[in-house]
Write a protein that holds these residues in place. Structure first.
Motif, mmCIF file in Angstrom:
data_model
loop_
_atom_site.group_PDB
_atom_site.id
_atom_site.type_symbol
_atom_site.label_atom_id
_atom_site.label_comp_id
_atom_site.label_asym_id
_atom_site.label_seq_id
_atom_site.Cartn_x
_atom_site.Cartn_y
_atom_site.Cartn_z
ATOM 1 N N ASN A 2 -5.954 0.690 2.587
ATOM 2 C CA ASN A 2 -5.066 1.571 3.340
ATOM 3 C C ASN A 2 -3.969 0.722 4.002
ATOM 4 O OD1 ASN A 2 -6.125 0.436 5.729
ATOM 5 N ND2 ASN A 2 -7.767 1.946 5.759
ATOM 6 N N CYS A 3 -3.100 1.386 4.764
ATOM 7 C CA CYS A 3 -1.963 0.678 5.356
ATOM 8 C C CYS A 3 -2.425 -0.421 6.313
ATOM 9 C CB CYS A 3 -1.066 1.663 6.097
ATOM 10 S SG CYS A 3 -0.209 2.795 4.990
ATOM 11 N N ARG A 4 -3.455 -0.126 7.093
ATOM 12 C CA ARG A 4 -3.913 -1.122 8.063
ATOM 13 C C ARG A 4 -4.476 -2.359 7.356
ATOM 14 N NH1 ARG A 4 -8.431 -2.523 10.247
ATOM 15 N NH2 ARG A 4 -9.593 -0.891 9.211
ATOM 16 N N GLU A 5 -5.314 -2.136 6.357
ATOM 17 C CA GLU A 5 -5.889 -3.259 5.612
ATOM 18 C C GLU A 5 -4.784 -4.060 4.923
ATOM 19 O OE1 GLU A 5 -10.209 -1.371 4.372
ATOM 20 O OE2 GLU A 5 -8.456 -0.977 3.138
ATOM 21 N N CYS A 6 -3.847 -3.325 4.393
ATOM 22 C CA CYS A 6 -2.731 -3.954 3.690
ATOM 23 C C CYS A 6 -1.961 -4.886 4.638
ATOM 24 C CB CYS A 6 -1.828 -2.843 3.152
ATOM 25 S SG CYS A 6 -0.745 -3.376 1.852
ATOM 26 N N HIS A 29 -1.232 -0.794 -3.595
ATOM 27 C CA HIS A 29 -0.873 -0.048 -2.384
ATOM 28 C C HIS A 29 0.637 -0.086 -2.163
ATOM 29 C CE1 HIS A 29 -1.356 1.763 1.582
ATOM 30 N NE2 HIS A 29 -0.413 0.928 1.972
ATOM 31 N N CYS A 33 3.040 3.100 -1.686
ATOM 32 C CA CYS A 33 3.354 3.336 -0.270
ATOM 33 C C CYS A 33 4.695 2.677 0.077
ATOM 34 C CB CYS A 33 2.213 2.771 0.584
ATOM 35 S SG CYS A 33 2.446 3.040 2.348
ATOM 36 N N CYS A 36 5.121 0.504 3.379
ATOM 37 C CA CYS A 36 4.502 -0.818 3.308
ATOM 38 C C CYS A 36 5.296 -1.726 2.376
ATOM 39 C CB CYS A 36 3.051 -0.720 2.825
ATOM 40 S SG CYS A 36 1.914 -0.192 4.126
#
Ligand SMILES: [Zn+2]
Length: 74
Positions: A2-6, A29, A33, A36
């Motif tokens: 997800n965005c946070r992990e990315c 991702h 996205c 990101c």
């Protein structure tokens, strides 16, 4: 991914310190996205800029990372 992990892997990704599998997940991702993707593109350009500057001035890698974190981490 997800965005946070990315985002958590951003610096490792830019420094190519990730395993191929994680790097692949991040690429996937970023492709899916746009926010990101733009964020990573911007950081990469800024990191290139800093590398060029810091090479000239001999700044240690850890200092560069600290500068980046202060600039971009909220
Ligand atoms: Zn994202």
């Amino acid at each position: 991914m997800n965005c946070r992990e990315c985002t958590e892997h951003l610096y490792e990704y830019l420094d190519r310190e990730l395993t191929p599998q994680v790097e692949q997940e991040i690429r996937q991702h970023l492709a899916d996205c746009p926010p990101c993707g733009e964020h990573f593109d911007f950081e990469r350009l800024f990191l290139d800029f800093l590398r060029a500057r810091c090479r000239a001035h001999g700044a240690p890698a850890e200092l560069k990372r600290r500068i980046l974190r202060e600039l971009f981490d909220e």
